[in-house]
Structures are given as structure tokens and as C-alpha cells.
Design a protein around this motif. Structure first.
Motif, mmCIF file in Angstrom:
data_model
loop_
_atom_site.group_PDB
_atom_site.id
_atom_site.type_symbol
_atom_site.label_atom_id
_atom_site.label_comp_id
_atom_site.label_asym_id
_atom_site.label_seq_id
_atom_site.Cartn_x
_atom_site.Cartn_y
_atom_site.Cartn_z
ATOM 1 N N GLN A 93 1.212 -1.148 -0.151
ATOM 2 C CA GLN A 93 0.042 -0.342 -0.087
ATOM 3 C C GLN A 93 0.251 1.918 0.173
ATOM 4 O OE1 GLN A 93 -2.761 0.208 -0.408
ATOM 5 N NE2 GLN A 93 -3.340 -2.412 -0.879
ATOM 6 N N LEU A 94 1.855 0.959 0.349
ATOM 7 C CA LEU A 94 3.327 2.003 0.255
ATOM 8 C C LEU A 94 4.046 2.029 -0.570
ATOM 9 C CD1 LEU A 94 4.679 1.690 4.484
ATOM 10 C CD2 LEU A 94 3.331 3.447 3.839
ATOM 11 N N TRP A 95 4.356 1.215 -1.205
ATOM 12 C CA TRP A 95 4.475 1.841 -2.732
ATOM 13 C C TRP A 95 3.213 2.351 -3.782
ATOM 14 C CZ3 TRP A 95 3.455 0.038 -7.653
ATOM 15 C CH2 TRP A 95 3.991 -0.438 -8.055
ATOM 16 N N TYR A 96 2.145 1.982 -3.744
ATOM 17 C CA TYR A 96 1.632 2.616 -4.379
ATOM 18 C C TYR A 96 0.620 3.904 -4.456
ATOM 19 C CZ TYR A 96 -1.161 -1.830 -5.371
ATOM 20 O OH TYR A 96 -1.669 -3.252 -5.898
ATOM 21 N N VAL A 97 1.045 4.522 -2.707
ATOM 22 C CA VAL A 97 0.800 5.444 -2.448
ATOM 23 C C VAL A 97 2.074 6.319 -2.635
ATOM 24 C CG1 VAL A 97 0.810 7.245 -0.490
ATOM 25 C CG2 VAL A 97 -0.401 5.317 -0.742
ATOM 26 N N SER A 129 -6.033 -1.308 -6.379
ATOM 27 C CA SER A 129 -5.178 -1.709 -5.032
ATOM 28 C C SER A 129 -6.027 -2.031 -3.846
ATOM 29 C CB SER A 129 -4.765 0.127 -4.559
ATOM 30 O OG SER A 129 -4.438 0.975 -5.766
ATOM 31 N N LEU A 130 -7.216 -2.301 -3.683
ATOM 32 C CA LEU A 130 -8.060 -2.781 -2.177
ATOM 33 C C LEU A 130 -7.158 -4.193 -2.103
ATOM 34 C CD1 LEU A 130 -11.324 -1.147 -2.631
ATOM 35 C CD2 LEU A 130 -9.358 -0.379 -1.166
ATOM 36 N N PRO A 131 -7.047 -4.807 -1.177
ATOM 37 C CA PRO A 131 -6.855 -6.320 -0.442
ATOM 38 C C PRO A 131 -8.121 -6.764 -0.903
ATOM 39 C CG PRO A 131 -6.700 -5.767 1.457
ATOM 40 C CD PRO A 131 -7.338 -3.852 0.132
ATOM 41 N N ASN A 170 -11.532 -5.042 -11.336
ATOM 42 C CA ASN A 170 -12.224 -6.442 -12.234
ATOM 43 C C ASN A 170 -10.880 -7.391 -11.143
ATOM 44 O OD1 ASN A 170 -12.205 -8.675 -13.896
ATOM 45 N ND2 ASN A 170 -10.125 -8.258 -14.114
ATOM 46 N N TYR A 171 -11.002 -7.358 -9.315
ATOM 47 C CA TYR A 171 -11.057 -8.032 -8.506
ATOM 48 C C TYR A 171 -10.963 -9.671 -8.610
ATOM 49 C CZ TYR A 171 -9.590 -3.697 -6.029
ATOM 50 O OH TYR A 171 -8.947 -2.611 -5.867
ATOM 51 N N MET A 172 -10.048 -10.009 -8.339
ATOM 52 C CA MET A 172 -10.793 -12.342 -8.403
ATOM 53 C C MET A 172 -10.768 -12.200 -10.287
ATOM 54 S SD MET A 172 -12.347 -13.173 -5.319
ATOM 55 C CE MET A 172 -12.481 -14.975 -5.904
ATOM 56 N N PHE A 173 -10.282 -11.204 -11.058
ATOM 57 C CA PHE A 173 -10.147 -11.392 -12.559
ATOM 58 C C PHE A 173 -12.240 -11.808 -12.750
ATOM 59 C CE2 PHE A 173 -5.880 -12.574 -11.182
ATOM 60 C CZ PHE A 173 -5.498 -11.414 -11.775
ATOM 61 N N LEU A 174 -13.053 -12.128 -12.142
ATOM 62 C CA LEU A 174 -14.681 -11.817 -12.173
ATOM 63 C C LEU A 174 -15.341 -11.647 -13.426
ATOM 64 C CD1 LEU A 174 -15.298 -11.570 -8.363
ATOM 65 C CD2 LEU A 174 -14.906 -13.824 -9.978
ATOM 66 N N SER A 175 -14.624 -10.142 -14.200
ATOM 67 C CA SER A 175 -15.338 -9.459 -15.241
ATOM 68 C C SER A 175 -14.422 -10.011 -16.671
ATOM 69 C CB SER A 175 -14.681 -7.920 -14.969
ATOM 70 O OG SER A 175 -15.817 -7.612 -14.133
ATOM 71 N N HIS A 176 -12.731 -10.079 -15.928
ATOM 72 C CA HIS A 176 -11.775 -10.314 -17.550
ATOM 73 C C HIS A 176 -11.303 -11.122 -16.934
ATOM 74 C CE1 HIS A 176 -9.676 -7.160 -17.041
ATOM 75 N NE2 HIS A 176 -10.310 -6.419 -17.184
ATOM 76 N N LYS A 177 -10.170 -11.607 -17.695
ATOM 77 C CA LYS A 177 -8.767 -12.281 -17.878
ATOM 78 C C LYS A 177 -7.634 -11.822 -17.873
ATOM 79 C CE LYS A 177 -10.473 -16.485 -20.450
ATOM 80 N NZ LYS A 177 -9.887 -17.354 -21.327
ATOM 81 N N PRO A 178 -6.843 -11.440 -16.189
ATOM 82 C CA PRO A 178 -6.039 -11.316 -16.431
ATOM 83 C C PRO A 178 -4.849 -10.915 -17.437
ATOM 84 C CG PRO A 178 -5.005 -13.040 -15.465
ATOM 85 C CD PRO A 178 -6.977 -13.024 -15.959
ATOM 86 N N ASP A 179 -4.731 -9.411 -17.418
ATOM 87 C CA ASP A 179 -3.610 -9.595 -19.165
ATOM 88 C C ASP A 179 -1.695 -10.090 -18.764
ATOM 89 O OD1 ASP A 179 -4.903 -7.486 -19.701
ATOM 90 O OD2 ASP A 179 -4.199 -6.073 -18.377
ATOM 91 N N THR A 180 -1.768 -10.749 -17.772
ATOM 92 C CA THR A 180 -0.319 -12.398 -17.672
ATOM 93 C C THR A 180 -0.773 -13.287 -18.169
ATOM 94 O OG1 THR A 180 -0.623 -12.098 -15.513
ATOM 95 C CG2 THR A 180 0.970 -9.931 -16.012
ATOM 96 N N TYR A 181 0.347 -14.123 -18.584
ATOM 97 C CA TYR A 181 -0.214 -15.758 -18.588
ATOM 98 C C TYR A 181 -0.797 -16.389 -17.255
ATOM 99 C CZ TYR A 181 0.821 -20.562 -19.535
ATOM 100 O OH TYR A 181 0.143 -21.782 -19.395
#
Length: 252
Positions: free
Chosen positions: A69-73, A83-85, A191-202
Motif C-alpha cells: 500500500q505504501l508503494w502504491y501511494v 489497490s484494495l486487498p 476486476n478483482y478476482m478476475f471476475l470481469s475479464h482475464k488478467p493481462d499476464t499469462y
């Protein structure tokens, strides 16, 4: 080496799956897990060592989330959309902290499967773009490793065990969590838990078809992984142990 590059959101190279650094990260976790397993009897007998190990895991988990979280900020990239857990590993991280502090059996029933299984899959196919030794790389491997070690600690040191009911309880809980996260995604446009679409990475989701079908395949895949985790590490060893104790030898 310019230390600022270890924290900067800009990067010149990307994380490469199954690169040397990836294998080293997996190997270190495997060695620590083996050390925990072979030291389990010694740790059980020493109250201070047992509590100290729990404290180290709790501090590690909390520190990793705070560090992220500190890195995000600090990099001015904190956004409620990512950024939310609220990824599965973020949720199991928080629950693992509570489980370690309270030694709650119900949480363990969920985290043995969802915590270990989810973190292990994440480590095999990381949703990660920053290579070693970037802080994001280090935080990723440390926190996912700590999630796995938290449930292994509860299994090998505290003596807790999952059951058949735990497996189905975990699947129900995952669906409840997914429903809550889906609502949050709808509100936040996330798109938390990739419920809306797949991740950009493999990831394994690449093999599960298109949206929304991959969500159903993902659920079946999770059930299969959890089932193997129970069969291979508890049900089958118990069966062999029972047969061995009858007459002092295995009966096929």
C-alpha cells in the motif's frame, strides 16, 4: 545499481515466468516448507518457539500488505480499482493473520484449501510484471509464501486437519466471497478476482475459454485442486497408515 529502480513504477525489463529468479523463489519456499515440516516436533514442544514463529508469520503478512500500500501511494498509482486487498490472496492474507492470532479452526478449514491452493497457483503463474530484485517482486513472493506457510504451520505445528466438510465449506465460502467481490467490482468498475475479464499476464485462465465460461471452469478447476490436496495429503496417507497398523504391514 541505482536503488531507486528497485522501487520505481517504471521498468526497463519485465518479469519472465520460469526464469531463474522465478525458480529460485519457488525453491526457497519449498526449502522453508520442508524445514518447517522436519522441525515440527521440535517446534511443538517449545512454547516460545511456537509463539515466536506465529508472530513472525503475522508480522510478515501485515508488513507485506502495508509495504504494498505504501508503494502504491509513493508511486502515485493507488486506485480503488486495483489497490484494495480484494483479490483472493489479499483476502486470504487478512484471514491468515486472524487465524494465526486466534488459531480459529473454522478459518483454517477455509484457508487450508483457498489459502494454500490460491497462493500456490499464483506463485506458479504470477500476475506480475516487475522482475527481481524490484520491491514488487519481493513482496509478491514473500506474501504468497507466507500465506502458504501460515496454513502449513496450523497443520504441522498446531495439529489441525481439513475434512471432507472443509472442502465443500471452502467452495461455498469462495462463491460467497466471489459474489461480494462482484458487487464491489460493479460499483468500482474493477476486476478483482478476475471476475470481469482475464488478467493481462499469462495464467491458467488462458485455457478456460472466454468470459463468462472461464468462471465456471475455474470453479471446477479449484474443486479439483482442493480435492487432490485432501486426497494426497490426508485421505490416502490415513488409509495407508491404517492398513499398516493392522498386523504391522501393508495390506493391499
Amino acid at each position: 545499481m541505482d536503488l531507486s529502480t528497485l522501487f520505481d513504477r517504471q521498468r526497463t525489463t519485465d518479469f519472465i515466468m520460469f526464469s531463474t529468479s522465478h525458480w529460485i523463489g519457488l525453491t526457497v519456499l519449498a526449502l522453508i516448507s520442508l524445514l518447517l515440516y522436519f522441525s515440527r516436533f521440535t517446534i511443538r514442544q517449545k512454547h516460545r518457539l511456537r509463539n515466536g514463529l506465529r508472530l513472525i508469520l503475522v508480522i510478515t503478512l501485515i508488513s507485506c500488505e502495508v509495504g504494498l500500500q505504501l508503494w502504491y501511494v509513493s508511486q502515485d498509482v493507488w486506485k480503488p480499482t486495483h489497490s484494495l486487498p480484494m483479490e483472493l490472496c489479499g483476502i486470504t492474507l487478512m484471514l491468515s493473520v486472524i487465524m494465526l492470532i486466534t488459531r480459529n479452526r473454522l478459518l483454517y478449514s477455509f484457508l487450508y484449501f483457498a489459502g494454500i491452493g490460491g497462493a500456490f497457483i499464483a506463485l506458479i503463474t504470477p500476475n506480475l510484471v516487475y522482475p527481481f530484485p524490484h520491491i514488487r517482486f519481493l513482496l509478491f513472493f514473500v506474501v504468497h509464501g507466507a500465506i502458504i506457510l501460515a496454513s502449513l504451520y496450523m497443520t504441522w505445528i498446531e495439529g489441525l486437519r481439513p475434512t471432507w466438510k472443509s472442502l465443500f465449506f471452502t467452495m461455498i465460502c469462495l462463491n460467497v466471497v466471489a459474489a461480494a467481490v462482484w458487487v464491489a467490482n460493479t460499483i468500482l468498475g474493477a476486476n478483482y478476482m478476475f471476475l470481469s475479464h482475464k488478467p493481462d499476464t499469462y495464467s491458467f485462465l488462458n485455457y478456460f475459454g472466454q468470459y463468462p465460461y472461464y468462471l465456471l471452469i475455474e470453479e471446477l478447476f479449484a474443486f479439483a485442486v482442493f480435492l487432490m490436496m485432501y486426497l494426497f495429503f490426508f485421505w490416502l496417507p490415513d488409509r495407508f497408515r491404517t492398513r499398516y497398523t493392522k498386523g504391522g504391514h501393508f495390506r493391499l
